[in-house]
Design an enzyme around this catalytic site. Sequence first.
Site, PDB file in Angstrom:
ATOM      1  N   HIS A   1      -1.838  18.881   2.772  1.00 53.49           N
ATOM      2  CA  HIS A   1      -1.111  17.685   2.364  1.00 53.49           C
ATOM      3  C   HIS A   1      -1.320  16.860   3.465  1.00 53.49           C
ATOM      4  O   HIS A   1      -0.507  17.048   4.618  1.00 53.49           O
ATOM      5  CB  HIS A   1       0.368  17.982   1.921  1.00 53.49           C
TER       6      HIS A   1
ATOM      7  N   HIS B   1      -2.098  12.582   4.895  1.00 50.37           N
ATOM      8  CA  HIS B   1      -2.129  11.230   4.606  1.00 50.37           C
ATOM      9  C   HIS B   1      -3.278  10.645   5.818  1.00 50.37           C
ATOM     10  O   HIS B   1      -3.097  10.917   6.878  1.00 50.37           O
ATOM     11  CB  HIS B   1      -0.928  10.410   4.755  1.00 50.37           C
TER      12      HIS B   1
ATOM     13  N   ARG C   1      -5.217   7.560   5.232  1.00 48.05           N
ATOM     14  CA  ARG C   1      -5.066   5.932   5.067  1.00 48.05           C
ATOM     15  C   ARG C   1      -6.618   5.527   4.899  1.00 48.05           C
ATOM     16  O   ARG C   1      -7.545   6.266   4.851  1.00 48.05           O
ATOM     17  CB  ARG C   1      -4.478   5.313   6.271  1.00 48.05           C
TER      18      ARG C   1
ATOM     19  N   ASN D   1      -2.342   8.146  -2.063  1.00 47.51           N
ATOM     20  CA  ASN D   1      -1.404   6.838  -1.915  1.00 47.51           C
ATOM     21  C   ASN D   1      -1.817   5.798  -1.157  1.00 47.51           C
ATOM     22  O   ASN D   1      -0.904   5.215  -0.368  1.00 47.51           O
ATOM     23  CB  ASN D   1       0.041   7.017  -1.760  1.00 47.51           C
TER      24      ASN D   1
ATOM     25  N   LYS E   1      -1.960  14.062  -8.069  1.00 49.49           N
ATOM     26  CA  LYS E   1      -0.884  13.999  -7.295  1.00 49.49           C
ATOM     27  C   LYS E   1       0.245  13.062  -8.116  1.00 49.49           C
ATOM     28  O   LYS E   1      -0.119  11.981  -8.314  1.00 49.49           O
ATOM     29  CB  LYS E   1      -1.169  13.415  -5.967  1.00 49.49           C
TER      30      LYS E   1
ATOM     31  N   HIS F   1       5.305  15.105  -5.819  1.00 49.45           N
ATOM     32  CA  HIS F   1       6.154  14.487  -4.859  1.00 49.45           C
ATOM     33  C   HIS F   1       7.636  14.775  -5.433  1.00 49.45           C
ATOM     34  O   HIS F   1       8.106  13.608  -6.356  1.00 49.45           O
ATOM     35  CB  HIS F   1       6.007  13.109  -4.351  1.00 49.45           C
TER      36      HIS F   1
ATOM     37  N   HIS G   1       5.777  19.357   0.004  1.00 49.22           N
ATOM     38  CA  HIS G   1       6.749  19.342   1.277  1.00 49.22           C
ATOM     39  C   HIS G   1       8.229  19.610   0.937  1.00 49.22           C
ATOM     40  O   HIS G   1       9.265  18.668   0.684  1.00 49.22           O
ATOM     41  CB  HIS G   1       6.930  17.856   2.018  1.00 49.22           C
TER      42      HIS G   1
ATOM     43  N   ASP H   1       2.009  16.823   5.590  1.00 51.59           N
ATOM     44  CA  ASP H   1       2.165  15.620   5.329  1.00 51.59           C
ATOM     45  C   ASP H   1       2.227  14.481   6.496  1.00 51.59           C
ATOM     46  O   ASP H   1       3.218  13.542   6.615  1.00 51.59           O
ATOM     47  CB  ASP H   1       3.744  15.517   4.722  1.00 51.59           C
TER      48      ASP H   1
END
Length: 330
Positions: free
Chosen positions: A12, A14, A16, A40, A94, A131, A165, A237
């Site tokens: 998991h 991120h 960007r 996201n 997701k 989530h 998470h 995360d």
Amino acid sequence: MEIKLHAPLDMHLHLREGAMLQTVAPLSARDFAAAVVMPNLVPPVTSLERLLAYRQAVLDAAAPHQFAPLMTLFFQPYPEEILRAAQPHIIGVKLYPDGVTTNSAGGVNDLAAVEPTLAILERLGIPLLVHGESHGFVLDRESEFLPVYAHWAQRFPKLTIVMEHITTAEALTLLERYSNLAATVTLHHLLLTLDDVAGGLLCPHLFCKPIAKRPEDRAALLEAALAARPRLMFGSDSAPHPIDRKETAGCAAGVFTAPVILPILAELFARHNALDRLQAFVSDNARAVYGFTPPNKLVTLRQAPWQVPARYGEVVPFYAGETLAWQVDG
Ligand code: DOR
Ligand code: ZN
């Protein structure tokens, strides 16, 4: 002392886009064989075309490290043809409830309405990553979502559902109950409670969603991780935000752990005489859940002190400025 990990996985992450991607991707790509890349972005990753372009951008930013980005689509009520076309390129879809966290606008508002899409995912064998937080009181959001997981686990028994998470002892109990449930746990939720975030002076760099919980929750998560409990996977995360989005009124949620994960995990597992379980926790459990074979990559961790930088570009890392006992041989 030295240990070798076979294909460590961050399930998991991120990363960007743009300059932030250039800063953070090499850090994960150095230490991990593969990572599940969250969708996201702004706007979110909702088409195969965007997903493939993003995957290429991640690979370019991660070069020359050997690193496999495992891509995810942002949940929408996709028709079956779209999911069939995406399937060879994704590890899962997701699902975010609308507005529960960073860049989750456009997520789900009506949980009952997602069931036809879940039936398609189940039929195709595509995992659902979730989530799992309600819009309720902040400390209760995860526990209020657990009945949703239980309902889906029963209604779609062949669907792999990953509770992302997890932060509570209650979530671990639910994980035991349904064999089609799996979960990720972060590094920071193994170490922090709400007191670390807001018990003294407010620490924006430790503020994340879901918020860190009670000491008994942290203890239960740590015990399960140290035991490398089946279907419990490591997922950092790691969620970078520029310093001006963290040290401000209206602090963005996210803890940036990517550069310090393996050294801190090694220290934590060593302290609890559990180093022999680290391989299962950071790799083998995830292989079993997702049924995939990661690229061959051997990562060596050595007991040798190093100081965590105060910044990586515009981002303040977890444990900034502190000296860690283990480092990754780079
Ligand atoms: O703290 C968080 N930050 N939690 C999430 O779910 C999203 C993430 C982000 O993208 O910044
Ligand atoms: Zn996340």
